[in-house]
Design an enzyme around this catalytic site. Structure first.
Site, PDB file in Angstrom:
ATOM      1  N   ASP A   1       2.463  -0.855  11.758  1.00 14.71           N
ATOM      2  CA  ASP A   1       1.137  -1.281  11.289  1.00 14.71           C
ATOM      3  C   ASP A   1       0.835  -2.742  11.645  1.00 14.71           C
ATOM      4  OD1 ASP A   1       0.732   1.218  10.249  1.00 14.71           O
ATOM      5  OD2 ASP A   1       1.358   0.679   8.225  1.00 14.71           O
TER       6      ASP A   1
ATOM      7  N   GLY B   1      -4.835   8.080   5.391  1.00  9.74           N
ATOM      8  CA  GLY B   1      -3.946   9.102   5.953  1.00  9.74           C
ATOM      9  C   GLY B   1      -2.749   9.368   5.062  1.00  9.74           C
TER      10      GLY B   1
ATOM     11  N   ARG C   1       2.867   5.967  -3.482  1.00 11.97           N
ATOM     12  CA  ARG C   1       4.010   6.707  -4.040  1.00 11.97           C
ATOM     13  C   ARG C   1       4.148   6.452  -5.534  1.00 11.97           C
ATOM     14  NH1 ARG C   1       4.338   5.768   1.237  1.00 11.97           N
ATOM     15  NH2 ARG C   1       5.642   7.060   2.570  1.00 11.97           N
TER      16      ARG C   1
ATOM     17  N   ARG D   1      -7.949  12.301  12.511  1.00 12.75           N
ATOM     18  CA  ARG D   1      -6.498  12.064  12.592  1.00 12.75           C
ATOM     19  C   ARG D   1      -5.708  13.369  12.455  1.00 12.75           C
ATOM     20  NH1 ARG D   1      -4.989   7.020   9.010  1.00 12.75           N
ATOM     21  NH2 ARG D   1      -3.061   7.286  10.190  1.00 12.75           N
TER      22      ARG D   1
ATOM     23  N   ARG E   1      -7.164  -2.856   9.928  1.00 13.04           N
ATOM     24  CA  ARG E   1      -6.220  -3.756  10.613  1.00 13.04           C
ATOM     25  C   ARG E   1      -6.818  -4.322  11.907  1.00 13.04           C
ATOM     26  NH1 ARG E   1      -2.184  -3.371   6.984  1.00 13.04           N
ATOM     27  NH2 ARG E   1      -1.623  -1.279   6.327  1.00 13.04           N
TER      28      ARG E   1
ATOM     29  N   GLN F   1       5.014   9.383   6.596  1.00 14.43           N
ATOM     30  CA  GLN F   1       4.061  10.254   5.907  1.00 14.43           C
ATOM     31  C   GLN F   1       4.518  11.703   5.975  1.00 14.43           C
ATOM     32  OE1 GLN F   1       0.204   9.524   7.596  1.00 14.43           O
ATOM     33  NE2 GLN F   1       0.093   7.436   6.758  1.00 14.43           N
TER      34      GLN F   1
ATOM     35  N   LYS G   1       0.826  -1.208   0.000  1.00 15.79           N
ATOM     36  CA  LYS G   1       0.000   0.000   0.000  1.00 15.79           C
ATOM     37  C   LYS G   1       0.863   1.263   0.000  1.00 15.79           C
ATOM     38  CE  LYS G   1      -2.962   0.717   3.561  1.00 15.79           C
ATOM     39  NZ  LYS G   1      -2.877   2.045   4.189  1.00 15.79           N
TER      40      LYS G   1
ATOM     41  N   ARG H   1      -5.527   2.336  18.061  1.00 13.12           N
ATOM     42  CA  ARG H   1      -5.356   0.875  17.990  1.00 13.12           C
ATOM     43  C   ARG H   1      -4.974   0.247  19.324  1.00 13.12           C
ATOM     44  NH1 ARG H   1      -2.660   0.626  11.925  1.00 13.12           N
ATOM     45  NH2 ARG H   1      -4.675   0.612  10.862  1.00 13.12           N
TER      46      ARG H   1
ATOM     47  N   SER I   1       8.002   9.497  11.244  1.00 18.50           N
ATOM     48  CA  SER I   1       6.788   9.344  10.442  1.00 18.50           C
ATOM     49  C   SER I   1       7.142   9.442   8.971  1.00 18.50           C
ATOM     50  CB  SER I   1       5.769  10.432  10.793  1.00 18.50           C
ATOM     51  OG  SER I   1       4.787  10.502   9.771  1.00 18.50           O
TER      52      SER I   1
HETATM   53  C1  S3P Z   1       2.845   5.108   5.982  1.00 18.98           C
HETATM   54  C2  S3P Z   1       3.489   5.483   7.129  1.00 18.98           C
HETATM   55  C3  S3P Z   1       3.064   5.087   8.485  1.00 18.98           C
HETATM   56  C4  S3P Z   1       2.106   3.913   8.429  1.00 18.98           C
HETATM   57  C5  S3P Z   1       1.046   4.095   7.387  1.00 18.98           C
HETATM   58  C6  S3P Z   1       1.670   4.234   6.010  1.00 18.98           C
HETATM   59  C7  S3P Z   1       3.355   5.580   4.698  1.00 18.98           C
HETATM   60  O1  S3P Z   1       2.403   6.173   9.098  1.00 18.98           O
HETATM   61  O2  S3P Z   1       1.507   3.702   9.688  1.00 18.98           O
HETATM   62  O3  S3P Z   1       0.161   2.991   7.371  1.00 18.98           O
HETATM   63  O4  S3P Z   1       2.965   5.028   3.642  1.00 18.98           O
HETATM   64  O5  S3P Z   1       4.161   6.518   4.678  1.00 18.98           O
HETATM   65  P1  S3P Z   1       3.211   7.369   9.846  1.00 18.98           P
HETATM   66  O6  S3P Z   1       4.008   8.084   8.843  1.00 18.98           O
HETATM   67  O7  S3P Z   1       2.146   8.231  10.438  1.00 18.98           O
HETATM   68  O8  S3P Z   1       4.041   6.681  10.893  1.00 18.98           O
END
Ligand code: S3P
Length: 425
Positions: A308, A89, A24, A117, A381, A164, A19, A339, A162
């Site tokens: 995750d 997210g 990306r 979130r 999840r 993200q 995913k 979670r 993080s």
């Molecule tokens: C992800 C980063 C993680 C992960 C999410 C996917 C990503 O989150 O928990 O399911 O694809 O960059 P965080 O960046 O908030 O840790």
């Protein structure tokens, strides 16, 4: 849905595309100077959200035999409507980084879970680059409104690891003036760095710091490996069910994602990898057999490598002899659901010995679980983890109030699990 399966799990399966890499593999090509071809893209709700978003910004995404082709526009343009990121997210936060530099007005929103979130974690550092963003409840929660414009590079020290946030800032850095550096307290998944480098964007990585210079990626071919986070449900189930042997073929093995495999080994499961390849995103065929499971400690830099997978690891911990301790995982509280709270409550109701901390939990086992009704709270999840928990309930049912959420990451989860339980996969 009432789950009533029995183990053991036996057989070999392919899990769907990763995913994180799939998001990306749409977003970076949408910014590129030439078309890209993507093989193995995840076909699931969260990735559909990203696809619709990049289309709204001017990219053309179409299927061509085994590939998805992404044709970037000359320049991304402001979307003609609010962009709905659904449950995702990653879509919302990565797109915030892109849109901060796209002239015009953009609004990003999502479902009830996503609108709970936090977004300040991207708003604050993007403002530091000159971006104009606003969000609900004092900039805490989506919808997120972005007035795109010129950005300047900056150095960011992230308070939490993080991927993200890191990726959002690197994406903003592509359209900024000057260099952008992101320093993390621990290494989060590095799919963005790998893909940007493969697409010809100059990138410097020095320990926990990554620096990007402005520029546009060039199109290319992207191979998406199977999602180790999806594989984890089958691997953890097999590790705890006597007589099991499960192989997941073409499983992503990026070291920034394989903490769950380290934990399975530390707990005493038998695990091996065949047909390993290390080009682009590493991958291989992973086989797990059960062992005499023992509790383990999960903390520090290991946590971002399995963040995750913690819900299903919590389930497996109920089957291990002794105590499993999880620390430094406060981030679990701001995922698709809280979670720690949701899994803690569900496992306790199923008879497990679980103590919660602000940043983790302690689980004592082994416990034979019992029938339970679970509220999945729009969290895929949680739904999949409690489906695995039912396999440890000696034939008693686990009832899930809603399993539609599984479609965000793994629409064929129940079908593949049934195959493995039938031993005919
Ligand atoms: C992800 C980063 C993680 C992960 C999410 C996917 C990503 O989150 O928990 O399911 O694809 O960059 P965080 O960046 O908030 O840790």
């Amino acid at each position: 849905m009432v789950c009533r399966r029995r183990g053991p799990l036996r057989g070999a399966v392919d899990v769907p595309g990763d995913k994180s890499v799939s998001h990306r593999a749409l977003i970076f090509p949408a910014l590129a100077t030439s078309p890209s071809r993507v093989r193995g893209l995840l076909d699931a709700g969260d990735v559909h959200s990203t696809r619709r978003a990049v289309e709204a910004l001017g990219a053309v995404v179409r299927g061509e035999e085994a590939y998805v082709v992404v044709e970037p526009p000359e320049r991304l343009h402001e979307p003609g409507d609010v962009v709905d990121c659904g449950n995702s997210g990653t879509s919302l936060r990565l797109l915030a980084g892109v849109l901060a530099g796209v002239p015009g007005l953009s609004v990003l929103t999502g479902d009830e879970s996503l609108r709970r979130r936090p977004v300040r974690r991207v708003i604050d550092p993007l403002r530091h680059m000159g971006a104009v963003l606003h969000a609900r409840e004092g900039d805490r929660l989506p919808p997120l409104v972005i007035r795109g414009g010129p950005l300047h590079g900056a150095r960011h020290e992230l308070p939490v690891a993080s991927a993200q946030v890191k990726s959002a800032l690197l994406l903003a850095g592509l359209s900024a003036e000057g260099e952008t550096t992101v320093v993390e307290p621990a290494r989060s998944r590095d799919h963005s760095e790998r893909l940007l480098a493969a697409m010809g964007v100059p990138l410097r990585i020095d320990g926990l710091s990554v620096t990007v210079s402005p520029g546009r990626p060039r199109g290319g071919t992207i191979e998406v490996p199977g999602d180790v986070s999806s594989a984890a449900f089958f691997l953890c189930a097999a590790a705890g069910l006597a007589g099991s042997e499960v192989t997941v073929r073409n499983c992503g093995l990026n070291p920034s994602r394989t903490g769950v495999l380290d934990v399975l080994e530390a707990m005493g499961a038998e695990l091996w990898v065949a047909n390993r390849t290390d080009e682009g995103e590493p991958r291989g065929d992973v086989t797990v057999r059960p062992g005499m499971l023992e509790g383990t400690v999960i903390e520090g830099p290991l946590v971002p490598r399995l963040i995750d997978e913690l819900p299903v690891i919590m389930v497996l911990a109920t089957q291990a002899e002794g105590t499993t301790v999880v620390r430094d995982a406060g981030e679990l509280r701001v995922k698709e659901s809280d979670r720690l709270a949701v899994m803690g409550e569900a496992l306790r109701a199923a008879g497990a010995d679980v103590r919660l901390f602000d940043d983790g939990c302690e689980i004592r086992g082994p416990t034979r679980l019992r029938a339970v009704d679970v509220r999945t709270r729009l969290d895929h999840r949680v739904a999949m983890s409690m489906t695995v928990a039912q396999l440890f309930a000696g034939g008693e049912p686990v009832t899930l109030d809603d399993v539609a959420c599984v479609g965000t990451s793994f629409p064929r989860f129940f079908e593949l699990l049934d195959r493995l339980c039938g031993g005919a996969a």
